[in-house]
Write a protein that holds these residues in place. Structure first.
Motif: not given
Length: 327
Positions: A251-262, A297-310
């Motif tokens: 789920f997390c990998a696919l969510l990051a992908h969707h956010l990358e092409i949002a 990847s660092v890019e996807r981790e950054t994307t998800l941590r921006a979505l959920v900072p905590d």
């Protein structure tokens, strides 16, 4: 006696449906049937299919007066199928000559519930073979054992219903969640691997899958993309604890992908997508989410941590990942 039923859902497919049906002509056999589900098309799709009734024995067309969506269109075809086996085909793809006969030969020889195969991804003139993520080929296996390990790509990461052949006796396991207009293959493949008894993977790449087709749902950024979350709600529902780390990582990998092409979303839809994504991430076990994110990847981790900072950090996983990426 029908051996194989091929279910082909199509919506406004006049651009490619003739290629698909021509390839089925090169696969036809007296014991094969081809069920085209015309899902409310308003272009020339129906006329083109009708033109093929003389050239493709066993072809029938079912019509939905209004679009029901890919999942329900497939279900309509399944309900009409009479073959011992069933496979699927998307209307913008095509098959290699003789591919269906080889699929039937594989499942007949192995005697298992379903067989999965490789495929060829097509982008313009580019052709790339994509292999199903299973090294053991041509042997009968337990589908549940092909879900794990969580940290590598496995068979539940290869959800394409058209990349395989299935015993029609599986019945309910082949039914798609009709409430979904995208990501319908995700809960489908998870349920299949959790509940079927036997399967196998064969080295056979006869489906030519057109990627990035203009107008396909993967390229459209409307409200149907929110069904991604509904699909994973079904994946997580009643999931056995041993499979939870894999599902979270998936789920997390696919969510990051969707956010990358949002960027394909309107601002309002993007806000709703991000809101649902953050809510769902926070509802999952924090330690599993953190570990999954830290292995990206660092890019996807950054994307998800921006979505959920905590999200809590996982430095031990970070170190291990950094070593793997630099080795």
């Amino acid at each position: 006696m029908i051996t194989l039923s091929v279910v082909v859902p199509v919506l406004n497919g006049e651009r490619y449906i003739a290629d698909a049906l021509s390839s089925l002509c090169r696969n036809a056999r007296h014991d094969f049937e081809f069920i085209v589900v015309n899902d409310g098309s308003v272009d020339a799709t129906g006329d083109i299919v009708e033109d093929f009734t003389r050239d493709l024995p066993g072809l029938t067309m079912l019509r939905n007066p209004a679009p029901a969506g890919l999942a329900d269109a497939r279900n309509t075809g399944l309900s009409a199928a009479s073959g011992r086996y069933v496979t699927f085909m998307d209307a913008d793809d095509w098959l290699a000559p003789g591919y269906l006969a080889r699929l039937v030969e594989a499942i007949d020889g192995l005697g298992c519930d379903f067989v999965r195969a490789d495929h060829v991804q097509v982008e313009g003139r580019k052709r790339v073979v994509h292999r199903a993520p299973m090294a053991r080929r041509g042997v009968v296996l337990d589908p549940r054992e092909a879900i794990l390990p969580a940290g590598t790509r496995t068979m539940v990461d290869y959800p394409y219903a058209w990349a395989g052949i299935y015993r029609r006796s599986l019945r309910d396991l082949l039914h798609f969640p009709g409430s979904l207009h995208t990501a319908e293959d995700r809960p489908w493949i998870w349920r299949l691997h959790r509940e079927a008894a036997t399967f196998a993977v064969v080295s056979l790449a006869g489906v030519f899958y057109r990627r990035l087709v203009s107008g396909s749902l993967t390229q459209v950024g409307d409200e149907r993309q929110l069904h991604f979350f509904d699909a994973f709600d079904l994946v997580f529902k009643d999931l056995e604890p041993e499979f939870l780390p894999k599902a979270v990582r998936n789920f997390c990998a696919l969510l990051a992908h969707h956010l990358e092409i949002a960027d394909r979303f309107t601002p309002a839809l993007r806000s709703r997508f991000e809101e649902r994504g953050a809510h769902m991430v926070r509802a999952l076990p924090a330690e599993l989410v953190s570990e999954s994110v830290a292995r990206m990847s660092v890019e996807r981790e950054t994307t998800l941590r921006a979505l959920v900072p905590d999200l809590p950090p996982s430095p031990h996983v970070r170190v291990r990942r950094d070593r793997e990426e630099t080795s």
